[in-house]
Scaffold this motif. Structure first.
Motif, mmCIF file in Angstrom:
data_model
loop_
_atom_site.group_PDB
_atom_site.id
_atom_site.type_symbol
_atom_site.label_atom_id
_atom_site.label_comp_id
_atom_site.label_asym_id
_atom_site.label_seq_id
_atom_site.Cartn_x
_atom_site.Cartn_y
_atom_site.Cartn_z
ATOM 1 N N ILE A 7 0.782 -1.115 -0.071
ATOM 2 C CA ILE A 7 0.103 0.033 0.004
ATOM 3 C C ILE A 7 0.789 1.280 -0.114
ATOM 4 N N ARG A 8 0.511 2.035 -0.936
ATOM 5 C CA ARG A 8 1.320 3.343 -1.101
ATOM 6 C C ARG A 8 1.125 4.283 -0.049
ATOM 7 N N ARG A 9 1.952 4.903 0.754
ATOM 8 C CA ARG A 9 1.666 5.851 1.744
ATOM 9 C C ARG A 9 2.760 6.926 1.758
ATOM 10 N N PRO A 10 2.363 8.049 0.920
ATOM 11 C CA PRO A 10 3.283 9.300 0.762
ATOM 12 C C PRO A 10 4.010 9.664 2.098
ATOM 13 N N ARG A 11 5.085 9.582 2.348
ATOM 14 C CA ARG A 11 6.014 10.348 3.294
ATOM 15 C C ARG A 11 5.372 11.812 3.658
ATOM 16 N N THR A 12 5.294 12.572 2.608
ATOM 17 C CA THR A 12 5.005 13.880 2.817
ATOM 18 C C THR A 12 3.427 14.215 3.618
ATOM 19 N N ALA A 13 2.618 12.976 3.634
ATOM 20 C CA ALA A 13 1.347 13.200 4.189
ATOM 21 C C ALA A 13 1.694 13.162 5.642
ATOM 22 N N ARG A 14 2.531 12.339 5.936
ATOM 23 C CA ARG A 14 2.878 12.145 7.443
ATOM 24 C C ARG A 14 3.550 13.614 7.890
ATOM 25 N N ILE A 15 4.455 13.927 7.310
ATOM 26 C CA ILE A 15 5.348 15.003 7.552
ATOM 27 C C ILE A 15 4.527 16.219 7.640
ATOM 28 N N SER A 16 3.421 16.470 6.994
ATOM 29 C CA SER A 16 2.510 17.500 6.784
ATOM 30 C C SER A 16 1.853 17.351 8.359
ATOM 31 N N TYR A 17 0.996 16.241 8.334
ATOM 32 C CA TYR A 17 0.340 15.998 9.668
ATOM 33 C C TYR A 17 0.900 16.592 10.985
ATOM 34 N N ARG A 18 2.277 15.869 11.097
ATOM 35 C CA ARG A 18 2.932 16.162 12.287
ATOM 36 C C ARG A 18 3.515 17.329 12.297
ATOM 37 N N ALA A 19 4.008 18.219 11.448
ATOM 38 C CA ALA A 19 4.503 19.573 11.300
ATOM 39 C C ALA A 19 3.131 20.381 11.675
ATOM 40 N N GLY A 20 2.080 20.242 11.119
ATOM 41 C CA GLY A 20 0.790 20.818 11.369
ATOM 42 C C GLY A 20 0.469 20.665 12.944
ATOM 43 N N LEU A 21 0.618 19.537 13.360
ATOM 44 C CA LEU A 21 0.183 19.438 14.885
ATOM 45 C C LEU A 21 0.788 20.150 15.819
ATOM 46 N N PHE A 22 2.132 20.469 15.311
ATOM 47 C CA PHE A 22 2.799 21.336 16.328
ATOM 48 C C PHE A 22 2.644 22.676 16.219
ATOM 49 N N ALA A 23 2.454 23.193 14.750
ATOM 50 C CA ALA A 23 2.741 24.553 14.605
ATOM 51 C C ALA A 23 1.588 25.352 15.349
ATOM 52 N N VAL A 24 0.335 25.124 15.241
ATOM 53 C CA VAL A 24 -0.601 25.913 15.864
ATOM 54 C C VAL A 24 -0.515 25.828 17.587
ATOM 55 N N PRO A 25 -0.091 24.675 18.194
ATOM 56 C CA PRO A 25 0.474 25.122 19.701
ATOM 57 C C PRO A 25 1.346 25.774 19.958
ATOM 58 N N VAL A 26 2.657 25.674 19.471
ATOM 59 C CA VAL A 26 3.866 26.447 19.364
ATOM 60 C C VAL A 26 3.585 27.896 19.428
ATOM 61 N N LEU A 27 2.577 28.490 18.338
ATOM 62 C CA LEU A 27 2.417 29.670 18.303
ATOM 63 C C LEU A 27 1.408 30.056 19.485
ATOM 64 N N ALA A 58 3.856 22.312 7.080
ATOM 65 C CA ALA A 58 2.704 21.471 7.010
ATOM 66 C C ALA A 58 1.695 21.526 5.638
ATOM 67 N N PHE A 59 1.873 23.012 5.556
ATOM 68 C CA PHE A 59 1.001 23.287 4.252
ATOM 69 C C PHE A 59 1.654 22.952 2.822
ATOM 70 N N VAL A 60 2.907 23.190 2.783
ATOM 71 C CA VAL A 60 3.468 22.686 1.710
ATOM 72 C C VAL A 60 3.658 21.111 1.419
ATOM 73 N N ALA A 61 3.806 20.516 2.365
ATOM 74 C CA ALA A 61 3.926 19.173 2.276
ATOM 75 C C ALA A 61 2.723 18.455 2.132
ATOM 76 N N GLY A 62 1.771 19.105 2.824
ATOM 77 C CA GLY A 62 0.117 18.397 2.606
ATOM 78 C C GLY A 62 -0.113 18.745 1.279
ATOM 79 N N LEU A 63 0.212 19.791 0.614
ATOM 80 C CA LEU A 63 -0.255 19.954 -0.863
ATOM 81 C C LEU A 63 0.379 18.989 -1.712
ATOM 82 N N ILE A 64 1.744 18.825 -1.631
ATOM 83 C CA ILE A 64 2.564 17.723 -2.223
ATOM 84 C C ILE A 64 1.744 16.275 -2.033
#
Length: 323
Positions: A7-27, A58-64
């Motif tokens: 099953i194909r799982r793009p790595r960019t999807a996981r990167i996007s989710y994890r980066a976005g998960l931390f971005a908002v709480p940090v700010l 998160a935004f760029v990796a998610g779009l990719i």
């Protein structure tokens, strides 16, 4: 034997989710810590940069990841979509900041009196130079001194009420007790999202129409206020008008080119002859001036008491001193 198709799982999807998960709480945590006084304005800047970097990733990796999943299939749609959403939320303040950089001039100190702005206490940044003053004239031509048909102490009270309604703590004040000294109020203002500290100063001077108002708003951090100081001055003026309307009703506005009323004319003198020459020196104690006595020119003067009856004469005769 069965073949298992991976099953194909793009790595960019996981990167996007994890980066976005931390971005908002940090700010969010950085903004709360700054408002609580745990970190300073300077310490907040790198934390904000880190949060925005996570949001961009998160935004760029998610779009990719979404493009890859659309073209080649696979799983990870949910992670990619969440990453784009979280990253987009984190980038909203950055988008507003970029809009302000492009739209508003590079200024961080705005005043309605450009040549003689109100004094700011504990403000160690350099005053605006000639180029900055000219830039403000071109960008914010509506920010000028205002005159009101009220007494200076009444305008001071109204301005103080505006500051208190907005919850801006007053850090310095010169009350309108001295006639020759303008009154002044300085307050500390926090920006909406991250709570950067700005100063707002209000100066009130006597005016032939009543009182003159000048407002100054300056940022303590950064060379570009993103238009916040000019907007704050406009908001203060609008709220001040509302307070004055509540207190005094509709006041007739004073136009910029309206001339001051002429002073009242001086009352004419009853006589051009000085008082001393008209009246003469005061008479000595217990002596009563005799009308026409100055015309006798050395002749024997008549005692007016001799013409009075005996029972009235003793009223005007001085009693001899005792002892």
């Amino acid at each position: 034997m069965h073949k298992h198709i991976p099953i194909r799982r793009p790595r960019t999807a996981r990167i996007s989710y994890r980066a976005g998960l931390f971005a908002v709480p940090v700010l969010v945590i950085a903004a709360l810590a700054h408002r609580a006084g745990l970190i300073s304005d300077i310490e907040l800047l790198p934390v904000m940069a880190f949060g925005f970097a996570l949001g961009i990733a998160a935004f760029v990796a998610g779009l990719i990841a979404l493009v890859s999943l659309w073209e080649k299939g696979g799983v990870g749609w949910s992670a990619a979509v969440r990453g784009v959403v979280y990253g987009g939320i984190a980038l909203v303040p950055l988008a507003f900041g970029l809009y302000g950089l492009v739209t508003y001039p590079k200024l961080a100190d705005i005043s309605t009196d450009i040549e003689n702005p109100p004094v700011l206490v504990d403000y160690d940044r350099p005053e605006p130079d000639k180029a900055d003053r000219q830039l403000q004239r071109e960008a914010y031509s509506d920010l000028v001194p205002r005159r009101f048909r009220v007494m200076p102490e009444e305008l001071h009270t109204a301005a103080r009420q505006v500051l208190e309604r907005n919850g801006w703590p007053i850090t310095s004040e010169i009350p309108p007790d001295l006639r020759d000294v303008p009154s002044r109020i300085q307050a500390e203002v926090r920006t909406l999202l991250f709570g950067f500290t700005d100063y707002l100063a209000v100066r009130i001077e006597p005016d032939p129409f009543g009182a003159r108002l000048d407002v100054r708003s300056a940022s303590l951090v950064g060379e570009h206020d993103l238009g916040a100081n000019a907007e704050r001055i406009r908001m203060f003026q609008e709220e001040l008008d509302a307070v004055l309307l509540e207190a005094f009703g509709a006041l007739e506005p004073v136009s910029e080119d309206e001339e001051a009323p002429p002073p009242p004319p001086e009352l004419p003198l009853l006589s051009e002859v000085p008082y001393e020459e008209r009246i003469g020196p005061p008479p000595p104690p217990s002596a009563k001036p005799v009308p026409g006595a100055e015309e006798l020119d050395g002749e024997e003067q008549i005692d007016p008491l001799e013409e009075l009856p005996e029972d009235l004469r003793e009223i005007y005769v001085d009693e001899p001193a005792e002892g």
